[in-house]
Design a protein around this motif. Structure first.
Motif, PDB file in Angstrom:
ATOM      1  N   TRP A   1      11.164  16.720  -9.829  1.00 47.04           N
ATOM      2  CA  TRP A   1      10.853  18.147  -9.720  1.00 47.04           C
ATOM      3  C   TRP A   1      11.526  18.914 -10.869  1.00 47.04           C
ATOM      4  CZ3 TRP A   1      13.963  22.526  -8.768  1.00 47.04           C
ATOM      5  CH2 TRP A   1      13.250  23.709  -8.559  1.00 47.04           C
ATOM      6  N   VAL A   2      12.752  18.539 -11.176  1.00 48.20           N
ATOM      7  CA  VAL A   2      13.460  19.214 -12.281  1.00 48.20           C
ATOM      8  C   VAL A   2      12.737  18.923 -13.597  1.00 48.20           C
ATOM      9  CG1 VAL A   2      15.684  19.551 -13.446  1.00 48.20           C
ATOM     10  CG2 VAL A   2      15.637  18.982 -11.020  1.00 48.20           C
ATOM     11  N   VAL A   3      12.298  17.666 -13.768  1.00 50.67           N
ATOM     12  CA  VAL A   3      11.554  17.302 -14.986  1.00 50.67           C
ATOM     13  C   VAL A   3      10.271  18.132 -15.065  1.00 50.67           C
ATOM     14  CG1 VAL A   3      10.291  15.440 -16.141  1.00 50.67           C
ATOM     15  CG2 VAL A   3      12.526  14.978 -15.127  1.00 50.67           C
ATOM     16  N   ALA A   4       9.584  18.284 -13.927  1.00 48.06           N
ATOM     17  CA  ALA A   4       8.330  19.053 -13.912  1.00 48.06           C
ATOM     18  C   ALA A   4       8.580  20.527 -14.224  1.00 48.06           C
ATOM     19  CB  ALA A   4       7.654  18.905 -12.549  1.00 48.06           C
ATOM     20  N   GLN A   5       9.713  21.051 -13.796  1.00 43.73           N
ATOM     21  CA  GLN A   5      10.029  22.462 -14.068  1.00 43.73           C
ATOM     22  C   GLN A   5      10.444  22.664 -15.528  1.00 43.73           C
ATOM     23  OE1 GLN A   5       9.596  24.941 -11.664  1.00 43.73           O
ATOM     24  NE2 GLN A   5       8.677  23.185 -10.643  1.00 43.73           N
ATOM     25  N   ASP A   6      10.961  21.610 -16.134  1.00 46.18           N
ATOM     26  CA  ASP A   6      11.364  21.610 -17.544  1.00 46.18           C
ATOM     27  C   ASP A   6      12.238  22.824 -17.910  1.00 46.18           C
ATOM     28  OD1 ASP A   6      11.555  20.712 -20.097  1.00 46.18           O
ATOM     29  OD2 ASP A   6       9.573  21.417 -20.728  1.00 46.18           O
ATOM     30  N   PRO A   7      13.408  22.959 -17.303  1.00 46.40           N
ATOM     31  CA  PRO A   7      14.250  24.137 -17.572  1.00 46.40           C
ATOM     32  C   PRO A   7      14.784  24.179 -19.014  1.00 46.40           C
ATOM     33  CG  PRO A   7      15.463  22.510 -16.310  1.00 46.40           C
ATOM     34  CD  PRO A   7      14.051  22.020 -16.373  1.00 46.40           C
TER      35      PRO A   7
ATOM     36  N   MET B   1       0.836  -1.216   0.000  1.00 45.93           N
ATOM     37  CA  MET B   1       0.000   0.000   0.000  1.00 45.93           C
ATOM     38  C   MET B   1       0.861   1.253   0.000  1.00 45.93           C
ATOM     39  SD  MET B   1      -3.211  -0.637   2.506  1.00 45.93           S
ATOM     40  CE  MET B   1      -3.002   0.932   3.285  1.00 45.93           C
ATOM     41  N   MET B   2       1.884   1.204   0.838  1.00 46.41           N
ATOM     42  CA  MET B   2       2.802   2.346   0.935  1.00 46.41           C
ATOM     43  C   MET B   2       3.495   2.579  -0.408  1.00 46.41           C
ATOM     44  SD  MET B   2       3.681   4.136   3.729  1.00 46.41           S
ATOM     45  CE  MET B   2       4.136   3.222   5.171  1.00 46.41           C
ATOM     46  N   ALA B   3       3.847   1.483  -1.067  1.00 47.94           N
ATOM     47  CA  ALA B   3       4.493   1.597  -2.374  1.00 47.94           C
ATOM     48  C   ALA B   3       3.543   2.262  -3.371  1.00 47.94           C
ATOM     49  CB  ALA B   3       4.921   0.228  -2.871  1.00 47.94           C
ATOM     50  N   ALA B   4       2.245   1.887  -3.278  1.00 50.76           N
ATOM     51  CA  ALA B   4       1.253   2.489  -4.182  1.00 50.76           C
ATOM     52  C   ALA B   4       1.140   3.990  -3.921  1.00 50.76           C
ATOM     53  CB  ALA B   4      -0.096   1.811  -3.983  1.00 50.76           C
ATOM     54  N   VAL B   5       1.172   4.367  -2.635  1.00 50.48           N
ATOM     55  CA  VAL B   5       1.125   5.798  -2.294  1.00 50.48           C
ATOM     56  C   VAL B   5       2.365   6.491  -2.861  1.00 50.48           C
ATOM     57  CG1 VAL B   5       1.194   7.468  -0.376  1.00 50.48           C
ATOM     58  CG2 VAL B   5      -0.251   5.440  -0.211  1.00 50.48           C
ATOM     59  N   GLY B   6       3.520   5.869  -2.648  1.00 51.30           N
ATOM     60  CA  GLY B   6       4.781   6.443  -3.136  1.00 51.30           C
ATOM     61  C   GLY B   6       4.766   6.636  -4.639  1.00 51.30           C
ATOM     62  N   LEU B   7       4.155   5.692  -5.348  1.00 51.74           N
ATOM     63  CA  LEU B   7       4.102   5.788  -6.810  1.00 51.74           C
ATOM     64  C   LEU B   7       3.163   6.904  -7.270  1.00 51.74           C
ATOM     65  CD1 LEU B   7       4.000   2.109  -8.098  1.00 51.74           C
ATOM     66  CD2 LEU B   7       5.740   3.819  -8.569  1.00 51.74           C
ATOM     67  N   SER B   8       2.210   7.251  -6.410  1.00 59.93           N
ATOM     68  CA  SER B   8       1.185   8.219  -6.821  1.00 59.93           C
ATOM     69  C   SER B   8       1.520   9.661  -6.470  1.00 59.93           C
ATOM     70  CB  SER B   8      -0.154   7.866  -6.159  1.00 59.93           C
ATOM     71  OG  SER B   8      -0.453   6.523  -6.390  1.00 59.93           O
ATOM     72  N   VAL B   9       2.534   9.885  -5.657  1.00 63.34           N
ATOM     73  CA  VAL B   9       2.855  11.275  -5.293  1.00 63.34           C
ATOM     74  C   VAL B   9       4.224  11.678  -5.859  1.00 63.34           C
ATOM     75  CG1 VAL B   9       1.455  11.350  -3.192  1.00 63.34           C
ATOM     76  CG2 VAL B   9       3.810  10.584  -3.043  1.00 63.34           C
ATOM     77  N   GLY B  10       4.274  12.918  -6.279  1.00 63.73           N
ATOM     78  CA  GLY B  10       5.519  13.419  -6.843  1.00 63.73           C
ATOM     79  C   GLY B  10       5.342  14.844  -7.310  1.00 63.73           C
ATOM     80  N   ALA B  11       6.416  15.418  -7.828  1.00 65.33           N
ATOM     81  CA  ALA B  11       6.388  16.831  -8.205  1.00 65.33           C
ATOM     82  C   ALA B  11       5.575  17.094  -9.465  1.00 65.33           C
ATOM     83  CB  ALA B  11       7.817  17.331  -8.397  1.00 65.33           C
ATOM     84  N   SER B  12       5.463  16.097 -10.333  1.00 64.65           N
ATOM     85  CA  SER B  12       4.720  16.332 -11.571  1.00 64.65           C
ATOM     86  C   SER B  12       3.277  15.839 -11.432  1.00 64.65           C
ATOM     87  CB  SER B  12       5.417  15.641 -12.747  1.00 64.65           C
ATOM     88  OG  SER B  12       5.766  14.346 -12.394  1.00 64.65           O
ATOM     89  N   ALA B  13       2.444  16.298 -12.350  1.00 63.63           N
ATOM     90  CA  ALA B  13       1.013  15.989 -12.255  1.00 63.63           C
ATOM     91  C   ALA B  13       0.720  14.588 -12.772  1.00 63.63           C
ATOM     92  CB  ALA B  13       0.219  17.021 -13.049  1.00 63.63           C
ATOM     93  N   VAL B  14       1.279  13.616 -12.106  1.00 65.90           N
ATOM     94  CA  VAL B  14       1.033  12.223 -12.464  1.00 65.90           C
ATOM     95  C   VAL B  14       0.403  11.561 -11.238  1.00 65.90           C
ATOM     96  CG1 VAL B  14       2.100  10.033 -13.133  1.00 65.90           C
ATOM     97  CG2 VAL B  14       2.983  12.173 -14.063  1.00 65.90           C
ATOM     98  N   GLY B  15      -0.898  11.289 -11.308  1.00 62.70           N
ATOM     99  CA  GLY B  15      -1.637  10.786 -10.155  1.00 62.70           C
ATOM    100  C   GLY B  15      -1.865   9.294 -10.181  1.00 62.70           C
ATOM    101  N   PRO B  16      -2.686   8.790  -9.242  1.00 60.33           N
ATOM    102  CA  PRO B  16      -2.918   7.348  -9.120  1.00 60.33           C
ATOM    103  C   PRO B  16      -3.482   6.712 -10.389  1.00 60.33           C
ATOM    104  CG  PRO B  16      -3.853   8.546  -7.255  1.00 60.33           C
ATOM    105  CD  PRO B  16      -3.384   9.564  -8.212  1.00 60.33           C
TER     106      PRO B  16
END
Lengths: 342, 351
Positions: free
Chosen positions: B232-238, A30-45
């Motif tokens: 984060w760097v990929v998302a910022q796309d410098p 479950m934790m791995a699934a959460v980890g895969l779904s969060v990040g800096a870019s707009a890529v969700g579950p």
């Protein structure tokens, strides 16, 4: 009648342990699934789900090349350090033993420092990883060498390990003292630990180092149980104590070296994961070894998710975050426990 | 005979006090404002200097007072080609934790240190021995000229200081004027020492990026050198990636950019970084730490403006600027390679 009750109690405890193992495994997934779904870019579950079945372009690349390797490495490193910590505590019969107590972590750190300061390690990170690996194994072999001369007593091994830890720490500090400001920065960031540098190639190597010794260690679980009753009793029951210690150090050191050479120092997991399991599931190494691995994986994975999200876009180094979440949890269990577990 | 004897005794009586007072009459107090904004009293003329870091030694050479240096940081041994005779001066230990005993023994008039290192406690120990510590951030491009002038004044080398500052100011002003009106500003990921360790706000790298007409994507950070995730760097796309690397190469030893090119290639091959504009257009550059921050930061800045705004300053040649700096201010021939080569096939412009 009485023996039937005892055996039924044993079966019930075993079932309970198995259930706890399954629960830990599910929690990790479950934790791995959460980890895969969060990040800096707009890529969700939903993107994650979709990318498991077809190539979704950009999202696919982010999941399979960035998030997945980090998550897998976090689980692998946590698992490895948890298992190694359990083995070190068992063979040294000491609750404070961990891969770092024996100076293996300091050896790895020293290996990286040598390369960064003297061999342009900033330009060649793979060389720093190789050096960290070699030095952590060298430190393990040094302990083995000393222990061999003194019939592998746990006291000798611990004292040698602690002395070695101080020696490597002092050498690392001395070389940093000689380094320029820029080199000191690089060394500092290496010591903080990071999972971001993990790619599939690194995971391939680490998984070999962790997953090959693991089943062999589980196979010797009964020997570790007997060792816990004392060297003499274990010897009387047919365990070659000296050989078991030597073999255990080699296996656990290989695991530790494989885990920290790419990620830097992620301390504490190897110490605390086995204790968490002992407090909840008891000290039978048949379940203690795999469960410590799972708890270690959970700790590092949870730390990684928090490290990347609580102060985003800054990342809190994984080595620091692991202690931030592991120590309070450990204290909580320590205060709650009602019986001696060690 | 007796008269002559009396005259000579009178002369001796008159001269003795003069001999004692005269040197003190030549000395005077000078007030120096250091990087912490403190006013430090320095007795001049300064005859003995201990320099705890490379930036300080380099600036002292700009001011042509290297003969006054009696003690240097121990790491100076690493590059005898650049420092020449200065490597033979007495070593006083690390820039972070110098050997107080050696420094006291050298009896310097001043010790040059960074603003925050060594510790204030160490400075208090020096002050107790009557040794003045001047703290300067000689690695920051925006405060370099003020600090060089301040040092030039206290070391009685105003002319040398002015010559360097005029040269530095000329190029810095020209660059700033040129980029002031440039829009849009390319977004830049500036990576400091260590993988994924970015140069955040208030750092020398951030200042250089802004001066070169770029927008540092890490200027939103809360700390100077934050670690970021690759995602984060990929998302910022410098548009551009600039990396500072510690090549550790001795001065002039690098005959090609091979080592720095390897760092560049490694960055371009980072997982998923092919999604970044800078990587797909080949706008990934690596520069050596020697021209990153410090007195030679202007050289790094010259390279950065060529990378961020190719063709904007056609008359600015970073190599020529570097050559001029080394020959004029360091009395050294220009040799070596300090930046990675351009990626084959890239025109240096945004796709």
């Amino acid at each position: 009648m009485r023996s039937e009750a005892v055996s039924q109690g044993y079966i019930a405890r075993n079932r309970q342990k198995k259930l706890l193992l399954v629960f830990a495994f599910l929690l990790l997934a479950m934790m791995a699934a959460v980890g895969l779904s969060v990040g800096a870019s707009a890529v969700g579950p939903l993107d994650v789900l979709e990318s498991l079945f077809r190539d979704t372009g950009r999202a696919n690349t982010i999941i399979w090349q960035l998030r997945m390797p980090r998550i897998v490495m976090a689980m692998l490193v946590g698992f490895g350090l948890g298992v190694a910590g359990t083995v070190f505590q068992a063979i040294l019969k000491n609750p404070l033993a961990s891969p770092f107590t024996l100076g293996i972590g300091s050896g790895a750190g020293f290996g990286a420092v040598v390369v960064i300061i003297f061999m342009r390690g900033g330009l060649y990170p793979q060389l720093a990883a190789a050096s960290a690996f070699v030095f952590s194994l060298l430190s393990a072999f040094f302990i083995l060498g000393i222990a061999k001369m003194k019939h592998a007593s746990s006291e000798t091994m611990i004292l040698t390990g602690i002395a070695q830890m101080f020696l490597f720490s002092a050498l690392s500090a001395f070389f940093q003292y000689m380094g320029t400001m820029e080199q000191v920065y690089e060394v500092t960031f290496w010591h903080f630990g990071s999972l971001s540098k993990a790619g599939w190639r690194e995971i391939g190597f680490t998984s070999l180092m962790v997953l090959i010794p693991f089943p062999l260690l589980v196979r010797r679980a009964w020997d570790f149980n007997l060792l816990a009753t004392g060297d003499e009793s274990a010897l009387a029951l047919g365990v070659d104590v000296e050989r078991l210690r030597m073999w255990g150090v080699i296996a656990a050191s290989l695991i530790t070296a494989g885990c920290i050479c790419f990620t830097g120092v992620i301390g504490f997991v190897g110490l605390v994961a086995p204790h968490i399991v002992r407090m909840t599931m008891g000290s039978d190494h048949c379940t203690l070894i795999p469960a410590s691995g799972l708890v270690g994986g959970l700790l590092v994975l949870a730390a990684d998710i928090l490290a990347n999200t609580v102060w985003a876009p800054q990342v809190i180094p994984i080595g620091i975050m692991t202690s931030f979440i592991g120590v309070p949890f450990f204290f909580y269990l320590l205060m709650k426990r009602t019986r001696e577990y060690w | 005979m007796i008269a002559a004897y009396r005259v000579s005794i009178a002369a001796v009586l008159l001269l003795q006090p003069l001999c004692i007072i005269a040197p003190a009459l030549g000395a005077s107090q000078n007030e120096v404002v250091d990087a912490l904004g403190r006013k430090v009293e320095v007795v001049t003329p300064v005859r003995r200097i201990v320099a705890l870091n490379s930036d300080a030694v380099e600036v002292l050479r700009i001011l042509n007072v290297q003969d006054l240096i009696v003690g240097v940081f121990s790491q100076i041994d690493a590059d005898p080609q650049f420092w020449g005779d200065l490597v033979n001066r007495r070593k006083v230990g690390s820039w972070r934790e110098p050997n107080s005993e050696v420094i006291v023994e050298l009896e310097p008039d001043i010790v040059l240190a960074y603003a925050k290192t060594p510790s204030p406690e160490w400075e208090a120990r020096m002050a107790a021995r009557g040794i003045r510590v001047l703290r300067f951030e000689l690695y920051r491009i925006d405060s370099l000229e003020r600090e060089v002038r301040e040092l030039g004044r206290v070391l009685d080398r105003k002319e040398e200081a002015e010559r360097f500052c005029s040269w530095h100011d000329l190029w810095l002003r020209r660059i700033r004027e040129k980029v002031a009106s440039v829009v849009p500003r390319p977004s830049v990921y500036v990576e400091s020492y260590g993988d994924y360790v970015s140069a955040g706000p208030t750092t020398g790298g951030d200042q250089m990026c802004v001066d070169a007409g770029g927008r540092n994507i890490s200027d939103v950070m809360a700390i100077p050198f934050p670690r970021v995730t690759p995602e984060w760097v990929v998302a910022q796309d410098p548009d551009v990636v600039v990396k500072a690397a510690v090549s550790n190469a001795k001065y002039g030893a690098a005959e090609s950019g091979a080592a720095l090119n390897r760092v560049r290639d490694r960055i371009m091959q980072r997982p998923a970084w092919n999604l970044i504009k800078a990587v797909s257009s080949g706008r990934v550059h690596v520069l050596d730490s020697s021209i990153w921050v410090g007195p030679r930061a202007i050289i790094g800045l010259a390279y950065m403006i060529q990378w961020l705004h190719p063709g904007l300053m056609a008359d600015l040649s970073p190599e020529a600027l570097h050559k001029e700096y080394l020959e004029t201010f360091q009395k050294l021939p220009y040799k070596g390679v300090f930046v990675s080569d351009p990626v084959a096939g890239s025109d240096g412009k945004c796709p």
